[in-house]
Design an enzyme around this catalytic site. Structure first.
Site, short mmCIF file in Angstrom:
data_model
loop_
_atom_site.label_atom_id
_atom_site.label_comp_id
_atom_site.label_asym_id
_atom_site.label_seq_id
_atom_site.Cartn_x
_atom_site.Cartn_y
_atom_site.Cartn_z
N PHE A 249 0.82 -1.22 0.00
CA PHE A 249 0.00 0.00 0.00
C PHE A 249 0.85 1.27 0.00
CE2 PHE A 249 -2.04 -3.33 2.65
CZ PHE A 249 -2.91 -3.79 1.67
N THR A 477 -1.98 -7.66 -6.00
CA THR A 477 -2.64 -6.98 -7.11
C THR A 477 -3.05 -7.92 -8.23
OG1 THR A 477 -0.33 -6.52 -7.58
CG2 THR A 477 -1.65 -4.71 -6.79
N GLY A 518 1.02 -0.43 -11.99
CA GLY A 518 1.65 -1.74 -12.19
C GLY A 518 1.03 -2.56 -13.30
N ARG A 622 -9.25 -0.91 -20.30
CA ARG A 622 -9.53 -2.35 -20.36
C ARG A 622 -9.23 -3.00 -19.02
NH1 ARG A 622 -6.95 -4.79 -25.27
NH2 ARG A 622 -9.04 -4.66 -26.15
N LYS A 627 -11.83 -10.44 -12.26
CA LYS A 627 -11.89 -11.01 -10.91
C LYS A 627 -10.86 -10.35 -10.00
CE LYS A 627 -12.95 -15.44 -9.94
NZ LYS A 627 -12.82 -16.90 -9.73
N GLU A 699 -6.00 2.04 -6.97
CA GLU A 699 -6.13 3.20 -6.10
C GLU A 699 -7.44 3.93 -6.35
OE1 GLU A 699 -2.38 5.29 -6.47
OE2 GLU A 699 -1.50 3.85 -5.10
#
Ligand code: FES
Ligand code: FES
Lengths: 739, 217
Positions: A249, A477, A518, A622, A627, A699
């Site tokens: 984080f 992530t 990322g 995109r 999920k 974020e």
């Protein structure tokens, strides 16, 4: 590969693997406890000793003397390194406070010694036997008291949020003075702790002058550079390995004391050393999200159009530190001809403030989006309609510059429909269910999209197995999975044919994990490497690379078809490439948008606020894996509940430290605080962002949530709390009398 | 400027200044002293060691341990069963949750020597990547995790928690203490609240548990 013109049709658009809600490929390892985190690498190196870090017991001053005699004699002790043993170490560009060395103390729990022993218990016990003579100096610990002295400074979170010291467009003061409807309100947000579940940890081992650390870090290339600099050794002598990171984080973006002291301890003990920050060290030894004091002034005509927008923020940090860039989104979120933003920084002697998930926007929107709610009420407008009316499709400070994609209006409209917004009472305090006063709130979410260089290597073996190597990290992530999806799509193989190896500094340098950059950048780097590999394979087979198709594990051209493994041959093939960006980010404003909707109940007797329903509608390019992307958003929404209702590092203003430095005192949301959460992703591709046409969501999911909760609490009660978190003590005295 | 050593501070100031850090930063403070009263050679000698035997995931494991070793560190450091995580070492997060004789415990809050002969089940004992326990599989399916660090604790806790509901153990949100507790989302959330997930996977975790509980029912 240089990305300098908007993407056209490319292999990712097939969407056979990318874009699907696939289970994470690291799921079986994580759910069985087989994924190895930093402190658990028993296999990495033999003969590991245990380190224990001692933190300073004062916030400011210096150390006169340290008596380590008893500690050195304690059972099992192998070595002790104290901060008096060396001058202050150099630091990398990301750190404000020094990580170790020298007698000066800059903040509470700054590392002052490491004890290395045969066992954890022995190291801990010996650390308790070190006696320290401190010379305490008075410090500045109270943001409100220092605020009048705060200086105008520029700010850059390094995470896509920034602003100059002062920015003016048009004539704010003039427009505000003559506006028909006005708001002038001040909001405060507290210091917050990342409180990731895995505390920072490192195993360090020297081989001659070469150092390897197994650690928990989001940004491998930064860590390698900064560790080398701190220790004064060449970067090529340092290797970092961080395949699993137990949450970050932002708290693990930078080199921290665990890595430095494991390396120093290992050198002194001539043994590999493993150590972790104990939980109580995490809050004060590392970084935190700084508190802010934010003043917002809005002026509008009776038609509801904003004519004047000002957002001014004050935060504090150590000398040489950075402001929290809380005004950044206000430069871009709403139209309005006359604008002012400013950032002020007070010098504080609290621990270092730095990036925490959505730095800038997270606290900034907690003010701006409540101000918008207050303004809508003054105008007698619905808060959704008020936001839609003030939408802009261009950068409000530069009307030539369009957003690459901007679907904020669509997010708000769809969200309102799905959430049942029409059932909200415009007058607060109207809905009662038993002891609960119930209300709904909305806020816009906004977060920029950042483009960062990112490299990868892709190997193809004789069995047709594709292996991706990049120093990208997966901090929860979903990087492993979306990188595998990207490679599978590009090379035309099943997901199960792809192996992904991450987090090792000997792999090509990626964008790393931060600023929600990322996913898009690291997969774009893999895309680039796969393109290069495809060309090499086609060339080897004598195919025209523009015509060669990679499908079902085969390379096809015309009527020829060769299995990938055969094409690679027994020796295999490999390609390395990186994505770099041209000036598309300058020409277009690239951002992500959300509409956050929340329903809360406020206990009429106690003033406790409970979240009952949450919905986020996101427009973020995109979505590579709906999920894992959804998980990013619900996780961020959960952190938003914490920010709105409970999280606050309590400052001891006399002694200068965060008092509640553990997980009992620093309250974060638990299961009982979080209802079922809904997330909707708008169908969006953004060809201006990258060949992946993706942006980020990690974020965005946090941006605006706190304000939506605050607005819902107001709608439930008619009580406006502008001082976060909205704890019951701020509500209870203002609640209506119980019948 | 004020010059002082720790020890000359008043007790009150010491407590105020340093909370858990007086004189040193060991969070456990006095509790961390060697449990070797009566051993006059403690300072220069070896720590108090004792042997302890546990059945871990069905296998008898005998260890020679420093008596200060927690059950969690016995598992992670001595048996190298690192599936159980250390998030706080203070009983504040649940990452270290394992089952002892079928009941969930925070293994950081209990010393290994207190478990002579006990049956300990860790995440490794529930299933392996190729042979997932139904709860592990449900966590994968529902994406009930992100970084994965709280996950073994969540899974161990949820398996034991369902047994508690079955056994009729009431919780804070059980309305009728005379009736059997129901398998509602509210009950699950309440009973799982000792396991923090900072990544915020709660909504998905509850779905995973609900699915497994539904299949069991
Ligand atoms: S590590 Fe045991 S409860 Fe946190
Ligand atoms: S998955 Fe990261 S803390 Fe739960």
């Amino acid at each position: 590969m240089k990305f300098d013109t908007p993407a056209t049709n490319n292999p990712i658009d097939q969407l056979k693997v990318v874009g699907r809600p696939l289970d994470r490929i690291d799921g079986p390892l994580k759910t069985t406890g087989q994924a190895p985190y930093a402190y658990e690498r028993h296999d990495a190196v033999r003969n590991q000793a245990y380190g224990f870090i001692l933190g300073s017991a004062i916030a400011k001053g210096r150390i006169d003397a340290m008596d380590t005699a008893a500690a050195r004699k304690a059972p099992g002790v192998l070595a002790i390194v104290t901060t008096l043993d060396m001058p202050r170490l150099e630091k990398g560009p990301m750190n404000t406070a020094s990580l170790f060395g020298g007698p000066e103390i800059q903040h509470y729990h700054q590392a002052i010694a490491v004890v290395v022993a045969e066992s954890f218990e022995q190291a801990r016990d010996a650390a308790a036997a070190i006696r320290v003579e401190y010379v305490r100096q008075p410090g500045r610990f109270d943001l409100a008291a220092e605020a009048p002295k705060a200086k105008l400074v520029p700010g850059d979170s390094g995470e896509g949020s920034g602003a100059p010291p002062e920015e003016r467009v048009g004539d704010f003061e003039g427009a505000f003075a003559t506006a028909a409807v006005k708001l002038d309100a001040t909001y405060t947000t507290p210091d917050e702790s990342h409180a990731m579940m895995e505390p920072h940890a490192t195993i360090a081992a020297w081989e001659g002058d070469k150092l390897t650390i197994w650690t928990s870090n989001q940004m491998i290339a930064w860590g390698k550079r900064d560790l080398a600099k701190t220790l004064g050794i060449p970067a090529e002598n340092v290797r970092l390995d961080s395949p699993y990171v137990g949450g970050g984080f932002g708290g693990k973006l930078f080199l921290r004391a665990d890595a430095v002291l494991a390396a120093l301890g290992a050198k002194a003990a001539r043994r590999p050393v493993k150590l972790t920050l104990t939980r109580p060290l995490v809050a004060n030894n590392t970084t935190h999200r700084p508190a802010t004091i934010q003043r917002i002034r809005l002026g509008a005509g009776r038609d509801g159009k904003l004519t004047a927008i000002a957002h001014e923020s004050i935060s504090g940090d150590l000398e040489g530190g950075q402001p929290e860039t809380a005004v950044s989104q206000t430069k871009l979120l709403y139209a309005g001809a006359n604008r002012l933003t400013s950032l002020r920084l007070a010098v504080l002697d609290l621990p270092e403030g730095n990036a925490m998930r959505a730095p800038g926007e997270a606290p900034g929107l907690m003010a701006l989006e409540v101000a918008m709610d207050e303004m809508a009420e003054s105008l007698g407008m619905d808060p959704v309609e008020f936001r839609i009316l003030n939408d802009t499709q261009v950068d409000p400070e530069d009307s030539e510059r369009r957003f690459s994609q901007r679907q904020l209006v669509e997010c708000l409209r769809l969200g309102a429909e799905r959430f049942g917004w029409s059932r909200r009472s415009a007058t607060p305090g109207q809905r009662r269910e038993g002891r609960w006063m119930v209300g709904m709130g909305v806020a816009a979410g906004f977060r920029n999209n950042l483009l960062m260089k990112s490299a990868a290597r892709v190997r193809l073996d004789g069995q047709g197995v594709v292996t991706v190597e990049t120093d990208m990290t997966d901090i929860g992530t979903g990087s492993y999975t979306i990188i595998a999806q990207t490679a599978a799509e590009m090379m035309g193989v099943e997901l199960g044919q792809v192996r992904v190896r991450l987090g090792d500094s000997s792999f090509p340098a990626s964008a790393g994990s931060g600023g929600q950059w990322g996913a898009n950048n690291s997969t774009a780097g893999v895309y680039a490497a796969c393109m290069t590999l495809r060309e090499a394979v086609a060339r080897k087979l004598g195919f025209n690379s523009a015509e060669a198709e990679f499908v079902d594990g085969q390379v096809r051209s015309g009527n020829r078809s060769v299995p990938l493994g055969e094409a690679a041959g027994a020796d295999g093939m490999a390609a390395e490439d990186q994505i770099e960006y041209g000036d598309l980010a300058k020409r277009y404003q690239q951002s992500t948008f959300a509409g956050h909707f929340v329903e809360v109940g406020v206990d009429a007797a106690t003033g406790e606020t409970r979240v009952r329903r949450m919905l986020a509608v996101c427009a973020a390019g995109r979505i590579l894996n709906p999920k894992s992307a959804r998980s990013q958003v619900i996780g961020a929404m959960t952190m938003g509940v914490g920010a709105a209702l409970m999280e606050e590092l309590a400052v001891d203003k006399r002694h200068g430290f965060f008092v509640n430095h553990d997980l009992a005192g620093y309250e974060v949301p638990v299961h009982a605080d979080i209802p079922h959460q809904e997330v909707i992703f708008l169908d969006e591709v953004d060809p201006i962002s990258s060949p992946m046409k993706a942006k980020g969501v990690g974020e965005l999911g946090l941006c605006g949530v706190g304000a939506a909760i605050a607005n819902a609490a107001y709608n439930a009660t008619g009580i406006r709390v502008r001082d976060y978190p909205i704890t019951l003590d701020k509500m209870i005295a203002r609640l209506p009398e119980l019948a | 400027m004020e010059s002082s050593s720790h020890l000359s501070l008043t007790r009150r100031a010491l407590v105020a200044a340093a909370a858990a850090t007086a004189g040193a930063t060991t969070p456990e403070g006095a509790d961390a002293q060697p449990a070797s009263a009566g051993n006059s050679s403690t300072d220069a000698g070896t720590p108090a060691m004792t042997s302890v035997s546990l059945r871990v995931n069905g296998e008898l494991r005998s260890l020679e341990l420093d008596t200060r070793t927690t059950l969690l560190d016995a598992l992670r450091e001595h048996l190298q069963l690192t599936g159980s995580k250390k998030g706080c070492d203070h009983g504040q997060c649940g990452a270290c949750t394992v089952m002892v004789d079928g009941r969930r415990v925070y293994s950081c809050l209990t010393l290994a020597v207190m478990h002579e002969g006990d049956e300990v089940t860790t995440i490794e004992g529930l299933g392996q990547p190729e042979t997932l326990h139904p709860m592990q599989a449900a966590f994968v399916k529902h994406d009930g995790y992100q970084c994965g660090y709280c996950t073994p604790g969540q899974i161990c806790a949820s398996v034991a928690m369902l047994e508690e509901i079955k056994a009729g153990v009431p919780s804070h949100v059980t309305a009728d203490l005379m009736a059997s507790p129901q398998l509602t989302a509210e009950e699950i959330r309440e009973r799982m609240s000792g396991n923090i997930c900072r990544c915020g996977a709660y909504s998905n975790i509850v779905e995973a548990i609900t699915e497994v509980a539904g299949r069991q029912a």
